[in-house]
Design an enzyme around this catalytic site. Structure first.
Site, short mmCIF file in Angstrom:
data_model
loop_
_atom_site.label_atom_id
_atom_site.label_comp_id
_atom_site.label_asym_id
_atom_site.label_seq_id
_atom_site.Cartn_x
_atom_site.Cartn_y
_atom_site.Cartn_z
N ARG A 43 0.87 -1.18 0.00
CA ARG A 43 0.00 0.00 0.00
C ARG A 43 0.90 1.22 0.00
O ARG A 43 1.61 1.49 0.97
CB ARG A 43 -0.93 0.02 1.21
N GLY A 44 0.89 1.95 -1.10
CA GLY A 44 1.82 3.04 -1.31
C GLY A 44 1.88 4.07 -0.19
O GLY A 44 2.97 4.46 0.24
N ASP B 217 1.41 3.79 2.85
CA ASP B 217 1.97 3.28 4.10
C ASP B 217 3.47 3.01 4.02
O ASP B 217 4.22 3.30 4.96
CB ASP B 217 1.27 1.97 4.50
N THR B 218 3.92 2.43 2.91
CA THR B 218 5.28 1.87 2.90
C THR B 218 6.15 2.22 1.69
O THR B 218 7.31 1.83 1.65
CB THR B 218 5.20 0.33 2.99
N LYS B 219 5.60 2.93 0.72
CA LYS B 219 6.39 3.18 -0.50
C LYS B 219 7.66 3.98 -0.22
O LYS B 219 8.72 3.71 -0.79
CB LYS B 219 5.56 3.91 -1.56
N GLU C 285 -4.14 -7.73 -6.13
CA GLU C 285 -2.82 -8.29 -6.45
C GLU C 285 -2.53 -9.52 -5.61
O GLU C 285 -2.03 -10.54 -6.12
CB GLU C 285 -1.74 -7.23 -6.23
N GLY D 249 -0.23 6.38 -19.83
CA GLY D 249 -0.81 5.68 -20.97
C GLY D 249 -1.00 4.20 -20.71
O GLY D 249 -1.78 3.53 -21.41
#
Length: 208
Positions: A45-46, A48-50, A112, A78
């Protein structure tokens, strides 16, 4: 003075040309690399942890020349979101799922994860600031889901929760340590997969 000025201008032009050539080469290599099937898909989850463990892990794997998929690194304007992600999961060898407190609030994370479980590919869980028992999807989550989707996603979560993974508490642990451990597990897993493929297809050992 005129000769010195001409020499300086010539050297400056050569330097600019060299930098452009290096920049172009790097860009070509980046494009080629982005088109190769990935070895590792990083599910997370971006928000939270990216910026922490995920980016560190991706950079570490890249330095070791392990081709990894990370949405903001491999996708470009795109691209169709689901097509690109689904294709990357289908082509990759293993997945790393970085679970976090609000992981289950993301439809994309759960989608995912479900694809990974359904593909029966190896999944390496990292429980970051969250206990496995806390991971569950219900109608109380901040996403609109049908009953069948909730059942599908919870099944995937249960499979992940019953898989040996890494636990990390950001208030006590060191980011470098968990990234190193995760990388070691990834490398060991890729070696196991490669060895299994060689046993299944001994012709790979034949050198022409």
């Amino acid at each position: 003075m005129q000769r010195s000025s001409l020499v300086f201008n010539l050297l400056q032009r050569q330097l600019v040309h060299q930098r452009q050539r290096i920049s172009k080469s790097r860009m070509i290599n980046k494009v080629i690399r982005s088109q190769l099937p990935c070895d590792v898909f990083i599910n997370h989850r971006g928000n939270d942890t990216k910026r922490t463990i995920v980016s560190l892990l991706y950079d570490h794997l890249t330095r070791l020349r392990i081709n990894s998929f990370l949405d903001n690194k491999n996708m470009k304007p795109g691209d169709k979101l689901f097509d690109k992600i689904d294709s990357a999961i289908d082509e990759c060898k293993i997945g790393v799922a970085v679970f976090s407190p609000r992981y289950c609030d993301s439809y994309f994370c759960l989608h995912e994860l479900a694809l990974f479980v359904e593909s029966k590919k190896k999944l390496i869980p990292i429980f970051c600031d969250v206990k496995p028992s806390e991971l569950r999807v219900s109608k109380s989550n901040n996403i609109q889901l049908e009953s069948k989707q909730i059942e599908r996603f919870n099944f995937a979560l249960e499979e992940a929760k019953h898989t040996v993974g890494l636990d990390f508490d950001s208030n006590k642990g060191n980011w470098s340590d968990v990234v190193t451990k995760a990388t070691d597990v990834v490398i060991e897993s890729l070696i196991e997969i490669e060895e299994a493929q060689i046993i299944k297809n001994p012709k790979k050992l034949i050198i022409p």
